[in-house]
Design a protein around this motif. Sequence first.
Motif, PDB file in Angstrom:
ATOM      1  N   ARG A  66       0.972  -1.171  -0.042  1.00 22.67           N
ATOM      2  CA  ARG A  66      -0.146   0.087   0.091  1.00 22.67           C
ATOM      3  C   ARG A  66       0.864   1.099  -0.044  1.00 22.67           C
ATOM      4  NH1 ARG A  66      -3.171   1.168   4.355  1.00 22.67           N
ATOM      5  NH2 ARG A  66      -1.759   0.099   5.800  1.00 22.67           N
ATOM      6  N   PHE A  67       1.857   1.285   0.683  1.00 16.16           N
ATOM      7  CA  PHE A  67       2.558   2.349   0.813  1.00 16.16           C
ATOM      8  C   PHE A  67       4.161   2.114  -0.152  1.00 16.16           C
ATOM      9  CE2 PHE A  67       1.585   3.983   5.327  1.00 16.16           C
ATOM     10  CZ  PHE A  67       0.315   3.695   5.094  1.00 16.16           C
ATOM     11  N   ALA A  68       4.694   3.252  -0.581  1.00 19.37           N
ATOM     12  CA  ALA A  68       5.938   3.154  -1.229  1.00 19.37           C
ATOM     13  C   ALA A  68       6.973   4.282  -0.849  1.00 19.37           C
ATOM     14  CB  ALA A  68       5.701   3.343  -2.717  1.00 19.37           C
ATOM     15  N   ILE A  69       8.127   4.078  -0.512  1.00 22.27           N
ATOM     16  CA  ILE A  69       9.130   4.913  -0.270  1.00 22.27           C
ATOM     17  C   ILE A  69       9.948   5.182  -1.523  1.00 22.27           C
ATOM     18  CG2 ILE A  69      10.612   3.217   0.869  1.00 22.27           C
ATOM     19  CD1 ILE A  69      11.252   5.442   2.952  1.00 22.27           C
ATOM     20  N   SER A  70      10.267   6.544  -1.711  1.00 22.45           N
ATOM     21  CA  SER A  70      11.313   6.877  -2.527  1.00 22.45           C
ATOM     22  C   SER A  70      12.340   7.822  -2.344  1.00 22.45           C
ATOM     23  CB  SER A  70      10.541   7.067  -3.892  1.00 22.45           C
ATOM     24  OG  SER A  70       9.683   8.272  -3.818  1.00 22.45           O
ATOM     25  N   ARG A  71      13.380   8.062  -2.859  1.00 24.13           N
ATOM     26  CA  ARG A  71      14.133   9.344  -2.707  1.00 24.13           C
ATOM     27  C   ARG A  71      14.584   9.792  -3.697  1.00 24.13           C
ATOM     28  NH1 ARG A  71      18.793   6.875   0.928  1.00 24.13           N
ATOM     29  NH2 ARG A  71      19.309   9.145   0.644  1.00 24.13           N
ATOM     30  N   ASP A  72      15.050  11.214  -3.811  1.00 22.69           N
ATOM     31  CA  ASP A  72      15.556  12.082  -4.698  1.00 22.69           C
ATOM     32  C   ASP A  72      16.575  12.744  -4.248  1.00 22.69           C
ATOM     33  OD1 ASP A  72      15.919  14.139  -6.713  1.00 22.69           O
ATOM     34  OD2 ASP A  72      13.875  14.571  -7.289  1.00 22.69           O
ATOM     35  N   ASN A  73      17.826  12.404  -4.676  1.00 17.61           N
ATOM     36  CA  ASN A  73      18.944  12.926  -3.796  1.00 17.61           C
ATOM     37  C   ASN A  73      19.147  14.301  -4.502  1.00 17.61           C
ATOM     38  OD1 ASN A  73      19.285  10.276  -2.679  1.00 17.61           O
ATOM     39  ND2 ASN A  73      20.770   9.570  -4.057  1.00 17.61           N
ATOM     40  N   ALA A  74      18.755  14.619  -5.547  1.00 17.67           N
ATOM     41  CA  ALA A  74      19.103  16.031  -6.284  1.00 17.67           C
ATOM     42  C   ALA A  74      18.165  16.912  -5.378  1.00 17.67           C
ATOM     43  CB  ALA A  74      18.547  15.943  -7.569  1.00 17.67           C
ATOM     44  N   LYS A  75      17.045  16.432  -4.773  1.00 18.05           N
ATOM     45  CA  LYS A  75      16.462  17.499  -3.857  1.00 18.05           C
ATOM     46  C   LYS A  75      16.451  17.300  -2.514  1.00 18.05           C
ATOM     47  CE  LYS A  75      13.028  18.166  -7.824  1.00 18.05           C
ATOM     48  NZ  LYS A  75      11.634  18.039  -8.127  1.00 18.05           N
ATOM     49  N   ASN A  76      17.313  16.255  -2.030  1.00 18.04           N
ATOM     50  CA  ASN A  76      17.365  15.978  -0.720  1.00 18.04           C
ATOM     51  C   ASN A  76      16.102  15.733   0.098  1.00 18.04           C
ATOM     52  OD1 ASN A  76      19.975  16.828  -0.796  1.00 18.04           O
ATOM     53  ND2 ASN A  76      20.141  18.169   0.664  1.00 18.04           N
ATOM     54  N   THR A  77      15.098  14.917  -0.634  1.00 17.48           N
ATOM     55  CA  THR A  77      13.853  14.629  -0.602  1.00 17.48           C
ATOM     56  C   THR A  77      13.723  13.120  -0.328  1.00 17.48           C
ATOM     57  OG1 THR A  77      13.068  16.756  -1.267  1.00 17.48           O
ATOM     58  CG2 THR A  77      11.584  14.957  -0.815  1.00 17.48           C
ATOM     59  N   VAL A  78      13.023  12.530   0.803  1.00 22.74           N
ATOM     60  CA  VAL A  78      12.640  11.272   0.417  1.00 22.74           C
ATOM     61  C   VAL A  78      10.879  11.306   0.796  1.00 22.74           C
ATOM     62  CG1 VAL A  78      12.637  10.927   3.190  1.00 22.74           C
ATOM     63  CG2 VAL A  78      12.394   9.015   1.658  1.00 22.74           C
ATOM     64  N   SER A  79      10.162  10.397   0.012  1.00 22.79           N
ATOM     65  CA  SER A  79       8.802  10.662  -0.016  1.00 22.79           C
ATOM     66  C   SER A  79       8.163   9.161   0.368  1.00 22.79           C
ATOM     67  CB  SER A  79       8.374  10.922  -1.361  1.00 22.79           C
ATOM     68  OG  SER A  79       8.915  12.414  -1.750  1.00 22.79           O
ATOM     69  N   LEU A  80       7.113   9.425   1.069  1.00 21.34           N
ATOM     70  CA  LEU A  80       6.282   8.249   1.338  1.00 21.34           C
ATOM     71  C   LEU A  80       4.744   8.303   0.530  1.00 21.34           C
ATOM     72  CD1 LEU A  80       6.231   5.592   2.793  1.00 21.34           C
ATOM     73  CD2 LEU A  80       4.945   6.751   4.748  1.00 21.34           C
ATOM     74  N   GLN A  81       4.341   7.510  -0.495  1.00 20.36           N
ATOM     75  CA  GLN A  81       3.341   7.519  -1.128  1.00 20.36           C
ATOM     76  C   GLN A  81       2.514   6.527  -0.259  1.00 20.36           C
ATOM     77  OE1 GLN A  81       2.019   9.579  -3.715  1.00 20.36           O
ATOM     78  NE2 GLN A  81       0.169   8.517  -3.176  1.00 20.36           N
ATOM     79  N   MET A  82       1.150   6.977   0.234  1.00 25.73           N
ATOM     80  CA  MET A  82       0.464   5.983   0.892  1.00 25.73           C
ATOM     81  C   MET A  82      -0.820   5.905   0.182  1.00 25.73           C
ATOM     82  SD  MET A  82       1.109   7.577   4.771  1.00 25.73           S
ATOM     83  CE  MET A  82       0.569   9.091   4.562  1.00 25.73           C
ATOM     84  N   ASN A  83      -1.211   4.676  -0.111  1.00 21.83           N
ATOM     85  CA  ASN A  83      -2.423   4.409  -0.879  1.00 21.83           C
ATOM     86  C   ASN A  83      -3.408   3.527  -0.086  1.00 21.83           C
ATOM     87  OD1 ASN A  83      -1.431   5.963  -3.118  1.00 21.83           O
ATOM     88  ND2 ASN A  83      -0.475   4.093  -4.091  1.00 21.83           N
ATOM     89  N   SER A  84      -4.677   3.391  -0.244  1.00 19.77           N
ATOM     90  CA  SER A  84      -5.501   2.575   0.218  1.00 19.77           C
ATOM     91  C   SER A  84      -5.552   2.581   1.661  1.00 19.77           C
ATOM     92  CB  SER A  84      -5.351   0.966  -0.061  1.00 19.77           C
ATOM     93  OG  SER A  84      -5.374   0.787  -1.404  1.00 19.77           O
ATOM     94  N   LEU A  85      -5.456   4.007   2.332  1.00 16.22           N
ATOM     95  CA  LEU A  85      -5.363   4.139   3.537  1.00 16.22           C
ATOM     96  C   LEU A  85      -6.382   3.701   4.376  1.00 16.22           C
ATOM     97  CD1 LEU A  85      -3.911   7.712   3.281  1.00 16.22           C
ATOM     98  CD2 LEU A  85      -3.065   5.931   4.374  1.00 16.22           C
ATOM     99  N   LYS A  86      -6.140   3.238   5.770  1.00 15.72           N
ATOM    100  CA  LYS A  86      -7.301   2.618   6.510  1.00 15.72           C
ATOM    101  C   LYS A  86      -7.046   3.551   7.820  1.00 15.72           C
ATOM    102  CE  LYS A  86      -5.741  -1.952   5.032  1.00 15.72           C
ATOM    103  NZ  LYS A  86      -5.092  -3.115   5.548  1.00 15.72           N
TER     104      LYS A  86
END
Length: 123
Positions: A66-86
């Motif tokens: 349901r969740f996916a973590i990703s990073r963008d080193n050029a932007k010093n950013t990590v993201s957490l996409q959360m789907n099908s939330l409960k």
Amino acid sequence: QVHVVESGGGLVQAGGSLRLSCTTSGRTFSSDDMGWFRQAPGKEREFVAAIRWSSSTYYADSVKGRFAISRDNAKNTVSLQMNSLKPEDTAVYYCAARSARISGVTTNNYDYWGQGTQVTVSS
């Protein structure tokens, strides 16, 4: 001085999606392991997801698929996409950073923590 800042929390209905972001400063982001944790009222903080400096990813069983973590080193950013939330995903979500090391990426073994962002999922 190191800063870890989360954004993107909010209120969403069950089944909906949210995307959390975390930006760090004062560190070499590309060399860091990054993690997301959460703490619900009356409960201990728990691991949600992590991404190593190498981009290997790890997930708690409760969010896998349901969740996916990703990073963008050029932007010093990590993201957490959360789907099908409960409703049980309701918690304060924390971003954490640490210098890359071999073990403990799914534990509280992180050097720096953000202030947290509230995620509320209504039923």
